[in-house]
Design a protein around this motif. Structure first.
Motif, PDB file in Angstrom:
ATOM      1  N   GLU A 349      16.598 -59.225 -11.682  1.00 27.07           N
ATOM      2  CA  GLU A 349      16.071 -58.550 -12.144  1.00 27.07           C
ATOM      3  C   GLU A 349      13.732 -59.217 -11.673  1.00 27.07           C
ATOM      4  O   GLU A 349      13.079 -58.264 -11.592  1.00 27.07           O
ATOM      5  CB  GLU A 349      16.187 -58.845 -13.961  1.00 27.07           C
ATOM      6  CG  GLU A 349      16.003 -60.342 -14.461  1.00 27.07           C
ATOM      7  CD  GLU A 349      16.925 -60.583 -14.451  1.00 27.07           C
ATOM      8  OE1 GLU A 349      16.421 -61.772 -15.097  1.00 27.07           O
ATOM      9  OE2 GLU A 349      17.571 -60.286 -13.414  1.00 27.07           O
ATOM     10  N   ASN A 350      14.270 -60.606 -10.932  1.00 24.61           N
ATOM     11  CA  ASN A 350      12.748 -61.038 -10.780  1.00 24.61           C
ATOM     12  C   ASN A 350      12.853 -60.212  -9.649  1.00 24.61           C
ATOM     13  O   ASN A 350      11.671 -61.379  -8.578  1.00 24.61           O
ATOM     14  CB  ASN A 350      12.858 -62.484 -11.018  1.00 24.61           C
ATOM     15  CG  ASN A 350      12.549 -62.842 -12.944  1.00 24.61           C
ATOM     16  OD1 ASN A 350      12.211 -61.916 -12.989  1.00 24.61           O
ATOM     17  ND2 ASN A 350      13.096 -63.621 -13.338  1.00 24.61           N
ATOM     18  N   HIS A 351      13.832 -60.282  -9.009  1.00 26.84           N
ATOM     19  CA  HIS A 351      13.770 -59.940  -7.227  1.00 26.84           C
ATOM     20  C   HIS A 351      13.613 -61.005  -6.356  1.00 26.84           C
ATOM     21  O   HIS A 351      13.473 -60.987  -5.182  1.00 26.84           O
ATOM     22  CB  HIS A 351      12.780 -59.101  -6.927  1.00 26.84           C
ATOM     23  CG  HIS A 351      11.811 -57.821  -7.485  1.00 26.84           C
ATOM     24  ND1 HIS A 351      11.962 -56.879  -7.281  1.00 26.84           N
ATOM     25  CD2 HIS A 351      10.648 -58.011  -8.121  1.00 26.84           C
ATOM     26  CE1 HIS A 351      11.524 -56.297  -8.350  1.00 26.84           C
ATOM     27  NE2 HIS A 351      10.113 -56.852  -8.998  1.00 26.84           N
ATOM     28  N   THR A 384       8.486 -61.534  -3.153  1.00 27.90           N
ATOM     29  CA  THR A 384       7.504 -61.847  -4.379  1.00 27.90           C
ATOM     30  C   THR A 384       7.686 -61.057  -5.022  1.00 27.90           C
ATOM     31  O   THR A 384       8.492 -60.681  -5.231  1.00 27.90           O
ATOM     32  CB  THR A 384       5.849 -61.766  -4.075  1.00 27.90           C
ATOM     33  OG1 THR A 384       5.945 -60.753  -4.286  1.00 27.90           O
ATOM     34  CG2 THR A 384       5.674 -62.269  -2.804  1.00 27.90           C
ATOM     35  N   ASP A 385       8.026 -62.562  -6.893  1.00 23.29           N
ATOM     36  CA  ASP A 385       8.817 -62.088  -8.192  1.00 23.29           C
ATOM     37  C   ASP A 385       7.491 -61.176  -8.255  1.00 23.29           C
ATOM     38  O   ASP A 385       6.366 -61.009  -7.679  1.00 23.29           O
ATOM     39  CB  ASP A 385       9.091 -63.410  -8.291  1.00 23.29           C
ATOM     40  CG  ASP A 385       7.679 -64.279  -8.848  1.00 23.29           C
ATOM     41  OD1 ASP A 385       6.875 -64.104  -8.486  1.00 23.29           O
ATOM     42  OD2 ASP A 385       8.457 -65.307  -8.756  1.00 23.29           O
ATOM     43  N   LYS A 386       8.196 -61.463  -9.745  1.00 22.46           N
ATOM     44  CA  LYS A 386       6.694 -60.347 -10.635  1.00 22.46           C
ATOM     45  C   LYS A 386       5.426 -61.365 -10.881  1.00 22.46           C
ATOM     46  O   LYS A 386       4.578 -61.019 -11.496  1.00 22.46           O
ATOM     47  CB  LYS A 386       7.671 -60.452 -11.761  1.00 22.46           C
ATOM     48  CG  LYS A 386       8.145 -59.331 -11.821  1.00 22.46           C
ATOM     49  CD  LYS A 386       9.317 -59.511 -12.778  1.00 22.46           C
ATOM     50  CE  LYS A 386      10.559 -58.492 -13.193  1.00 22.46           C
ATOM     51  NZ  LYS A 386      11.255 -58.560 -14.563  1.00 22.46           N
ATOM     52  N   GLU A 387       5.070 -62.935 -10.588  1.00 24.88           N
ATOM     53  CA  GLU A 387       4.148 -63.346 -10.473  1.00 24.88           C
ATOM     54  C   GLU A 387       3.719 -63.541  -9.204  1.00 24.88           C
ATOM     55  O   GLU A 387       2.642 -64.309  -9.028  1.00 24.88           O
ATOM     56  CB  GLU A 387       5.055 -64.827 -11.506  1.00 24.88           C
ATOM     57  CG  GLU A 387       4.885 -64.257 -12.633  1.00 24.88           C
ATOM     58  CD  GLU A 387       3.687 -63.886 -13.448  1.00 24.88           C
ATOM     59  OE1 GLU A 387       2.971 -63.911 -13.717  1.00 24.88           O
ATOM     60  OE2 GLU A 387       4.837 -63.728 -14.770  1.00 24.88           O
ATOM     61  N   GLU A 388       4.225 -62.826  -8.895  1.00 27.10           N
ATOM     62  CA  GLU A 388       3.652 -62.507  -7.226  1.00 27.10           C
ATOM     63  C   GLU A 388       4.241 -64.101  -6.150  1.00 27.10           C
ATOM     64  O   GLU A 388       2.838 -64.821  -5.655  1.00 27.10           O
ATOM     65  CB  GLU A 388       1.605 -62.114  -6.731  1.00 27.10           C
ATOM     66  CG  GLU A 388       1.693 -61.001  -7.489  1.00 27.10           C
ATOM     67  CD  GLU A 388       0.172 -60.364  -7.055  1.00 27.10           C
ATOM     68  OE1 GLU A 388      -0.331 -60.699  -6.888  1.00 27.10           O
ATOM     69  OE2 GLU A 388      -0.396 -59.671  -7.618  1.00 27.10           O
ATOM     70  N   ASN A 438      -0.322 -66.642  -5.602  1.00 23.42           N
ATOM     71  CA  ASN A 438       0.382 -66.258  -6.581  1.00 23.42           C
ATOM     72  C   ASN A 438      -0.964 -65.158  -7.356  1.00 23.42           C
ATOM     73  O   ASN A 438      -1.776 -64.799  -7.717  1.00 23.42           O
ATOM     74  CB  ASN A 438       1.114 -67.102  -7.425  1.00 23.42           C
ATOM     75  CG  ASN A 438       1.038 -68.261  -7.723  1.00 23.42           C
ATOM     76  OD1 ASN A 438      -0.428 -67.915  -8.482  1.00 23.42           O
ATOM     77  ND2 ASN A 438       1.364 -69.417  -8.449  1.00 23.42           N
ATOM     78  N   LYS A 439      -0.626 -64.857  -8.986  1.00 22.94           N
ATOM     79  CA  LYS A 439      -1.296 -63.931  -9.733  1.00 22.94           C
ATOM     80  C   LYS A 439      -2.067 -64.806 -10.330  1.00 22.94           C
ATOM     81  O   LYS A 439      -3.479 -63.993 -10.457  1.00 22.94           O
ATOM     82  CB  LYS A 439      -0.354 -63.716 -11.134  1.00 22.94           C
ATOM     83  CG  LYS A 439      -0.220 -62.160 -10.776  1.00 22.94           C
ATOM     84  CD  LYS A 439       0.495 -61.046 -12.123  1.00 22.94           C
ATOM     85  CE  LYS A 439       0.571 -60.082 -11.970  1.00 22.94           C
ATOM     86  NZ  LYS A 439       1.272 -59.216 -12.572  1.00 22.94           N
TER      87      LYS A 439
END
Length: 507
Positions: A349-351, A384-388, A438-439
């Motif tokens: 789910e976090n790629h 990248t994940d949800k937090e880039e 990142n984010k």
């Protein structure tokens, strides 16, 4: 004396006899127990505890083998089926006591007791597997008829065998009942899920080079010695039985081990040198080959399903691919990937892919395996994940708290490991992604500094403490030596060009 008084005294005498019999049983004192049985005319099935335990129940729990054998001589076959208040026979408790000799003696008296279930409707075989007693499990596995077990019994037996590392017996069970590979427990986990969690060996980072050389020499000497013995078949005096169905479980296990050893022999000394390195440079219990043969058997059965059913087993209740990556269980993954390579591209789910998990959990063996698959590596390093966070951001973070092992207790060494790991991952990352933010606006390098600030401070304090201890030790030694020189008026002199110290002892 009235009748009530006589009755009370008789009751008290009986209670005292039971009390003495109970103590004699606990101590394994058969002579005393036999005298009490004869003098007070006590039946062998009398209850001696509030839990409804007979003398045989108590003797079995106390592991009084000799006492049990003597008591069995006084009993009938049916007496062994008597249960206590918890619903357990003496045989069921004997299995839990891990005394195979007691179990065998009871089986000689009544071989049907292996069929009687105990608490929670548990067969003695399941109790042995739950205790993890290898010898007991192998004996009861042969003694328990296959017709006694339903599919649910077999699956729970398999679970207990895997949990206790009894892979040889588990493999034999799966060979007989391959459909067990598709079964799931109450938590929806299959046998493959349990095997995905098998812990791998942990590398020893704090070792002494002198000890390492000595242990290497000893290990290689023993390998040569075993090789010489194996090349002398007349000394072994063992004849292999050809028909597999004529072999007992122990013979089948030995047969399988021999075949595996023969394969290793053919690999030569290169294999043995690698084995030496693994024995000396890693700690923990090595996973035996039978465990991975079990994985192959289970996976072969799963592959007979269609793709949607296979993915259902792989992904639920949790991904066994990613769990194996956390553990560093590369051999498990290779078995899966060799026949279903598409699973290498699984994402959560976090790629995160398997490469991301290898980076997060510091699994160098899996990282190198994926790195050598260039096309796959090039595809995922830019993700990248949800937090880039890209893959280098993950390498910059401290290892997850649920990492299965801790590699080194020395803080300064752990700091060096994390630095080295960061640079290794950076090597496969494009310079553009190495400087990506990142984010939170942090580059991988900045994130590394932030995450490791506390560890760096602790490592510095640790190093200073070690240095201080060394200085104090050196100062103490110098002080003692100086005091000794002063006391005995040590004077320098030359002998054959070498400076030595000569003592002028007081007369």
């Amino acid at each position: 004396m009235d009748s009530s008084t006589i009755k009370e005294e008789s009751k008290l005498k009986k209670k005292n006899s039971h009390f003495k019999l109970c103590w004699a049983t606990l101590e394994g004192d058969w002579n005393t127990a036999e005298r009490i049985y004869n003098e007070d005319n006590i039946d062998t099935q009398v209850k001696l505890s509030k839990d409804g335990d007979t003398a045989l129940h108590i003797a079995v729990v106390a592991r009084r083998t000799g006492f049990v054998k003597k008591l069995l001589e006084q009993m009938n076959k049916e007496d062994l089926a008597v249960k206590n208040n918890a619903g357990n026979t003496t045989f069921f408790l004997a299995v839990a006591s891990k005394r195979v000799e007691i179990v065998k003696a009871m089986m000689e008296k009544n071989d049907d007791i292996v069929k009687i279930r105990g608490d929670n409707d548990t067969l003695p075989l399941h109790k042995a597997a739950l205790e993890g007693d290898k010898e007991m499990v192998e004996y009861l596995y042969e003694a328990t008829g296959d017709e006694l077990l339903d599919d649910n019994d077999r699956f729970h037996l398999l679970v207990n065998l895997i949990n206790h590392g009894l892979y040889d017996v588990a493999l034999d069970l799966v060979k007989r009942h391959p459909q067990i590979a598709l079964a799931r427990g109450k938590n929806k986990e299959s046998a493959l899920h349990l095997l995905a969690r098998m812990p791998v060996l942990t590398r020893i980072l704090d070792f002494n080079s002198i000890r390492l050389c000595k242990d290497s020499a000893i290990y290689m000497y023993n390998e040569v010695k075993r090789d010489v013995i194996k090349r002398c078949p007349p000394m072994l005096g063992r004849q292999r039985v050809k028909e597999g169905n004529e072999l007992s479980l122990r013979d089948r296990i030995n047969e399988r081990d021999e075949l595996m050893n023969e394969r290793k022999q053919r690999l030569g000394w290169g294999y043995r040198i690698n084995e030496t390195n693994r024995q000396l440079l890693y700690t923990g219990q090595e996973i035996p080959d039978s465990a991975f043969e079990l994985v192959e058997r289970l996976w072969k059965q799963v592959r007979l399903l269609d793709d949607s059913q296979i993915l259902e087993i792989i992904r639920k209740p949790w991904s066994l691919i990613f769990e194996a990556a956390k553990q560093g269980n590369l051999r498990f993954l290779k078995i899966i990937f060799s026949t279903y390579p598409d699973l290498m591209f699984e994402v959560d789910e976090n790629h995160y892919t398997i490469l991301h998990f290898a980076v997060m959990y510091r699994r160098g063996n899996i990282f190198n395996f994926i790195y050598n698959i260039g096309r796959f590596k090039d595809m995922v390093v830019r993700d990248t994940d949800k937090e880039e966070n890209n893959i280098l951001h993950l390498a910059a973070k401290l290892p997850p708290v649920d990492r299965p092992d801790i590699e080194s207790p020395a803080l300064h060494i752990q700091m060096q490991i994390d630095k080295r790991w960061f640079e290794e991952v950076k090597r496969i990352t494009h310079p553009v992604y190495a400087e990506a933010k990142n984010k939170d606006g942090k580059t991988p390098r900045a994130l590394f500094s932030e995450q490791h600030e506390e560890l760096r401070n602790k490592a510095d304090k640790y190093t200073k403490k070690i240095a201080t201890a060394c200085i104090m030790g050196s100062t103490l030694i110098a002080t003692v030596v100086f005091a000794a020189f002063s006391r005995y008026q040590v004077a320098p002199m030359k002998i054959q060009g070498l400076h030595i110290l000569s003592e002028k002892l007081p007369s």
